[in-house]
Design a protein around this motif. Structure first.
Motif, PDB file in Angstrom:
ATOM      1  N   ALA A 106      29.428  -7.434  -3.804  1.00  0.00           N
ATOM      2  CA  ALA A 106      30.711  -8.124  -3.665  1.00  0.00           C
ATOM      3  C   ALA A 106      31.673  -7.751  -4.790  1.00  0.00           C
ATOM      4  CB  ALA A 106      30.479  -9.637  -3.644  1.00  0.00           C
ATOM      5  N   LEU A 107      31.164  -7.682  -6.020  1.00  0.00           N
ATOM      6  CA  LEU A 107      32.047  -7.433  -7.167  1.00  0.00           C
ATOM      7  C   LEU A 107      32.429  -5.964  -7.297  1.00  0.00           C
ATOM      8  CD1 LEU A 107      30.351  -9.755  -9.807  1.00  0.00           C
ATOM      9  CD2 LEU A 107      32.489 -10.152  -8.578  1.00  0.00           C
ATOM     10  N   ILE A 108      31.487  -5.069  -6.973  1.00  0.00           N
ATOM     11  CA  ILE A 108      31.753  -3.642  -7.152  1.00  0.00           C
ATOM     12  C   ILE A 108      32.537  -3.067  -5.981  1.00  0.00           C
ATOM     13  CG2 ILE A 108      30.664  -1.365  -7.328  1.00  0.00           C
ATOM     14  CD1 ILE A 108      28.335  -2.742  -8.781  1.00  0.00           C
ATOM     15  N   ALA A 109      32.146  -3.426  -4.783  1.00  0.00           N
ATOM     16  CA  ALA A 109      32.734  -2.762  -3.607  1.00  0.00           C
ATOM     17  C   ALA A 109      33.224  -3.729  -2.551  1.00  0.00           C
ATOM     18  CB  ALA A 109      31.690  -1.826  -2.985  1.00  0.00           C
ATOM     19  N   GLY A 110      33.361  -5.006  -2.880  1.00  0.00           N
ATOM     20  CA  GLY A 110      33.697  -5.996  -1.872  1.00  0.00           C
ATOM     21  C   GLY A 110      35.151  -5.981  -1.466  1.00  0.00           C
ATOM     22  N   GLY A 111      35.396  -6.456  -0.242  1.00  0.00           N
ATOM     23  CA  GLY A 111      36.753  -6.710   0.189  1.00  0.00           C
ATOM     24  C   GLY A 111      37.327  -5.768   1.203  1.00  0.00           C
ATOM     25  N   ASP A 112      36.579  -4.790   1.665  1.00  0.00           N
ATOM     26  CA  ASP A 112      37.153  -3.825   2.607  1.00  0.00           C
ATOM     27  C   ASP A 112      37.530  -4.479   3.934  1.00  0.00           C
ATOM     28  OD1 ASP A 112      37.746  -1.007   3.332  1.00  0.00           O
ATOM     29  OD2 ASP A 112      36.185  -1.338   4.810  1.00  0.00           O
ATOM     30  N   VAL A 317      31.503 -10.442   2.013  1.00  0.00           N
ATOM     31  CA  VAL A 317      32.212 -11.325   1.092  1.00  0.00           C
ATOM     32  C   VAL A 317      33.623 -11.580   1.604  1.00  0.00           C
ATOM     33  CG1 VAL A 317      33.134  -9.489  -0.389  1.00  0.00           C
ATOM     34  CG2 VAL A 317      32.728 -11.754  -1.351  1.00  0.00           C
ATOM     35  N   ALA A 318      34.165 -10.643   2.384  1.00  0.00           N
ATOM     36  CA  ALA A 318      35.505 -10.815   2.940  1.00  0.00           C
ATOM     37  C   ALA A 318      35.570 -11.985   3.911  1.00  0.00           C
ATOM     38  CB  ALA A 318      35.955  -9.535   3.645  1.00  0.00           C
ATOM     39  N   ASN A 319      34.436 -12.338   4.529  1.00  0.00           N
ATOM     40  CA  ASN A 319      34.444 -13.484   5.429  1.00  0.00           C
ATOM     41  C   ASN A 319      34.758 -14.777   4.677  1.00  0.00           C
ATOM     42  OD1 ASN A 319      33.737 -11.861   7.588  1.00  0.00           O
ATOM     43  ND2 ASN A 319      31.551 -12.123   7.227  1.00  0.00           N
ATOM     44  N   ALA A 320      34.356 -14.831   3.405  1.00  0.00           N
ATOM     45  CA  ALA A 320      34.631 -16.012   2.594  1.00  0.00           C
ATOM     46  C   ALA A 320      36.000 -15.942   1.938  1.00  0.00           C
ATOM     47  CB  ALA A 320      33.542 -16.179   1.530  1.00  0.00           C
ATOM     48  N   VAL A 321      36.381 -14.768   1.438  1.00  0.00           N
ATOM     49  CA  VAL A 321      37.582 -14.686   0.609  1.00  0.00           C
ATOM     50  C   VAL A 321      38.751 -13.993   1.287  1.00  0.00           C
ATOM     51  CG1 VAL A 321      36.185 -14.713  -1.493  1.00  0.00           C
ATOM     52  CG2 VAL A 321      36.856 -12.521  -0.496  1.00  0.00           C
ATOM     53  N   GLY A 322      38.556 -13.429   2.486  1.00  0.00           N
ATOM     54  CA  GLY A 322      39.660 -12.783   3.179  1.00  0.00           C
ATOM     55  C   GLY A 322      40.818 -13.732   3.467  1.00  0.00           C
ATOM     56  N   PRO A 323      40.547 -14.881   4.108  1.00  0.00           N
ATOM     57  CA  PRO A 323      41.641 -15.836   4.312  1.00  0.00           C
ATOM     58  C   PRO A 323      42.231 -16.345   2.994  1.00  0.00           C
ATOM     59  CG  PRO A 323      39.824 -16.291   5.814  1.00  0.00           C
ATOM     60  CD  PRO A 323      39.335 -15.259   4.851  1.00  0.00           C
ATOM     61  N   LEU A 324      41.381 -16.534   1.962  1.00  0.00           N
ATOM     62  CA  LEU A 324      41.907 -16.984   0.670  1.00  0.00           C
ATOM     63  C   LEU A 324      42.856 -15.940   0.077  1.00  0.00           C
ATOM     64  CD1 LEU A 324      42.004 -18.936  -1.705  1.00  0.00           C
ATOM     65  CD2 LEU A 324      39.902 -17.871  -2.580  1.00  0.00           C
ATOM     66  N   ALA A 325      42.504 -14.661   0.221  1.00  0.00           N
ATOM     67  CA  ALA A 325      43.388 -13.606  -0.278  1.00  0.00           C
ATOM     68  C   ALA A 325      44.737 -13.641   0.432  1.00  0.00           C
ATOM     69  CB  ALA A 325      42.723 -12.244  -0.079  1.00  0.00           C
ATOM     70  N   ALA A 326      44.726 -13.884   1.744  1.00  0.00           N
ATOM     71  CA  ALA A 326      45.981 -13.989   2.493  1.00  0.00           C
ATOM     72  C   ALA A 326      46.785 -15.202   2.043  1.00  0.00           C
ATOM     73  CB  ALA A 326      45.682 -14.066   3.991  1.00  0.00           C
ATOM     74  N   ILE A 327      46.094 -16.302   1.746  1.00  0.00           N
ATOM     75  CA  ILE A 327      46.779 -17.507   1.279  1.00  0.00           C
ATOM     76  C   ILE A 327      47.440 -17.267  -0.069  1.00  0.00           C
ATOM     77  CG2 ILE A 327      46.363 -19.853   0.434  1.00  0.00           C
ATOM     78  CD1 ILE A 327      44.185 -20.072   2.620  1.00  0.00           C
ATOM     79  N   VAL A 328      46.718 -16.629  -0.997  1.00  0.00           N
ATOM     80  CA  VAL A 328      47.272 -16.350  -2.325  1.00  0.00           C
ATOM     81  C   VAL A 328      48.492 -15.439  -2.217  1.00  0.00           C
ATOM     82  CG1 VAL A 328      46.792 -15.233  -4.540  1.00  0.00           C
ATOM     83  CG2 VAL A 328      45.083 -16.737  -3.504  1.00  0.00           C
ATOM     84  N   SER A 329      48.397 -14.424  -1.355  1.00  0.00           N
ATOM     85  CA  SER A 329      49.522 -13.512  -1.176  1.00  0.00           C
ATOM     86  C   SER A 329      50.742 -14.236  -0.623  1.00  0.00           C
ATOM     87  CB  SER A 329      49.120 -12.367  -0.239  1.00  0.00           C
ATOM     88  OG  SER A 329      50.207 -11.519   0.021  1.00  0.00           O
ATOM     89  N   THR A 330      50.520 -15.106   0.360  1.00  0.00           N
ATOM     90  CA  THR A 330      51.627 -15.851   0.957  1.00  0.00           C
ATOM     91  C   THR A 330      52.235 -16.834  -0.040  1.00  0.00           C
ATOM     92  OG1 THR A 330      50.645 -15.643   3.151  1.00  0.00           O
ATOM     93  CG2 THR A 330      52.266 -17.375   2.852  1.00  0.00           C
TER      94      THR A 330
END
Length: 500
Positions: A106-112, A317-330
């Motif tokens: 998650a930390l090295i390659a997460g988020g794709d 890991v994107a399943n947990a933090v993908g929506p959060l990333a969109a929220i932070v961006s918005t």
């Protein structure tokens, strides 16, 4: 008399110590969960600038932490369940290895996959205010986390990807109607319900069949193992080298197809020649038994489980933090423009720690279900399941087919179970179709009718796959998307009412 009183006092002290230890253990899990959630709040508060939507980001961070815990409790069992069920790893060792590898991935390659979760599912137009887009993503996360939590409690492995996608779709429809959703994604998800388990099961059964015919069914198992085990180890190394190049490390390094194939060939050659001397040394101490041959697959199985956990952490890991990333961006821009979604380190940290903590605290139940309750595992069968998962992902990616890692792993377990059942029952009469000679001409069998019936019943077909788990797991798969969609729609309505 004094000695008797002293003994009684000592027993009371021991009971108090045991009660204290039990109380401490019972408070450990809630204490760790509270600390983790407080940490998520602190990270969100320190990382997000003040603004009208800042408080929603903090709330979303707590929901994302809950989602990460749920993923760790449910999804990671697919990678470690077979290894634990085969006794290649103890439960404690499996949890430790998976926690480290999941967090590292998650930390090295997460988020794709953040792009898929936060951009490809919804196409919000300018009419949707930023606050409502934030509520859509928050409701989706909460619905998916609640559904996965319920599935874990019931002992059903479900796809966390499908859960969060269903949540995003349900909240999106509740917010702006059906026009907000990119509906072709639903067809892709439905196709993966069939493609993933069928491909995983067929490939796992083919691998197990190859090992049985080329090694286990041979008269000289040791000689056959010396010839073919290095090939299987090399195949594993090749598959996972390409798997990591295409999936596990795709966020930090996107290898071209030609280089991926070269890496696969190089890993095959390196693993083959490195395993030859190891196999020769082990072969000299082996007896011509299946148990000894099976032990040769323990180390490769552990390596494959660790690599699968790394790739899972990088992707899911994107399943947990993908929506959060969109929220932070918005929240930062005030606009619903998912094209500019970024993934800060603090968001990845919440996902990585949450997955590892959820696995450590709540993962054993699903690990036992996957590894022990569907069909009996040993190191060879578990190795075939792990290798099948990697091969299925590679083949599906190359063909452009939709895939679910959860469905693939469970399908592979069913595949090896049904192959074992078929081979075990080969030539055994079906009790539903009893031969006429059993009753009409028992003298031809040199047995009395009672002896013939008793002999027939001894040879009835064995069921090596627990059928009740098939229906339960498939039902959970099918209803994941509609269940999370309905929950997310409800949660969005409640959140929108409170937000005004």
């Amino acid at each position: 008399m004094a000695k008797s009183a002293l003994d009684k006092d000592l027993k009371k002290v021991v009971r108090i110590e045991h009660a204290t230890q039990d109380l401490t253990r019972s408070l450990t899990a809630p204490g760790l969960l509270i600390l983790f959630l407080i940490g998520a709040v602190a990270l969100a508060s320190l990382s997000v600038a003040s603004g009208p939507l800042a408080y929603l980001v903090v709330i979303a961070a707590v929901i994302a932490a809950y989602m990460a815990l749920s993923i760790g409790a449910n999804d990671v069992a697919n990678n470690m369940g077979p290894a634990v069920g085969s006794r290649a790893l103890t439960m404690g060792s499996a949890i430790a290895i998976a926690a480290v590898c999941e967090a590292a991935g998650a930390l090295i390659a997460g988020g794709d996959v953040v792009r898929t979760i936060s951009r490809d599912l919804l196409r919000p137009d300018a009419a949707l205010p930023a606050i409502h887009f934030v509520l859509v993503m928050s409701a989706a996360l909460l619905a998916a986390a609640a559904w996965i939590h319920l599935a874990t409690f019931l002992g059903a492995p479900v796809s966390t990807t499908h859960s969060v996608i269903g949540g995003v779709i349900g909240a999106g429809v509740a917010a702006a109607g059906v026009k907000m959703v990119v509906w072709p994604v639903i067809g892709t998800i439905a196709a993966s319900w069939v493609v993933s388990p069928v491909m995983g099961g067929l490939i796992a059964a083919a691998l197990l069949g190859f090992i049985k015919w080329r090694i286990l069914f041979q008269k000289d198992k040791v000689a056959a193992a010396r010839r073919w085990v290095p090939v299987m180890v090399a195949l594993m190394a090749s598959v996972f080298a390409m798997y990591l190049a295409t999936k596990g490390l795709s966020r930090v390094w996107k290898a071209p197809v030609s280089l991926t194939l070269v890496l696969g060939a190089a890993a095959f050659a390196a693993a083959y020649f490195a395993s030859q001397p190891w196999m020769q040394v082990r072969g000299r101490r082996m007896e011509n038994r299946r148990k000894d041959v099976s032990a040769l697959f323990t180390l490769p199985l552990i390596c494959s489980a660790a690599l699968l956990s790394f790739a899972h952490g990088a992707n899911d890991v994107a399943n947990a933090v993908g929506p959060l990333a969109a929220i932070v961006s918005t929240a930062a821009t005030g606009e619903t423009s998912p094209d500019r979604v970024e993934l800060p380190f603090w968001i990845l940290l919440i996902g990585a720690v949450g997955i590892s903590l959820g696995l450590a605290l709540f993962g054993p139940k699903l690990i036992r279900t996957v590894g022990e309750k569907i069909t009996k595992m040993d190191a060879i069968r578990a190795f075939c399941v792990a290798l099948s998962a990697g091969i299925t992902v590679l083949v599906a990616s190359a063909l452009g087919l939709p895939i679910s890692s959860t469905h693939t792993a469970i399908g592979a377990i069913f595949g090896v179970g049904y192959l074992r059942e078929f081979l075990t029952n080969k030539g055994v009469p079906n009790p539903a179709v009893r031969p006429r000679t059993l009753f009409l001409e028992p003298e031809k069998l040199n047995k009395t009718p009672e002896q013939a019936i008793a002999n027939f019943r001894k040879r009835e077909r064995r069921k090596l796959v627990r059928r009740q788990h098939v229906l339960g797991i498939v039902a959970a798969w099918v209803i994941s998307v509609p269940a999370t969609a309905m929950l997310a729609g409800l949660f969005y309505a409640v959140m929108a009412a409170f937000a005004g």
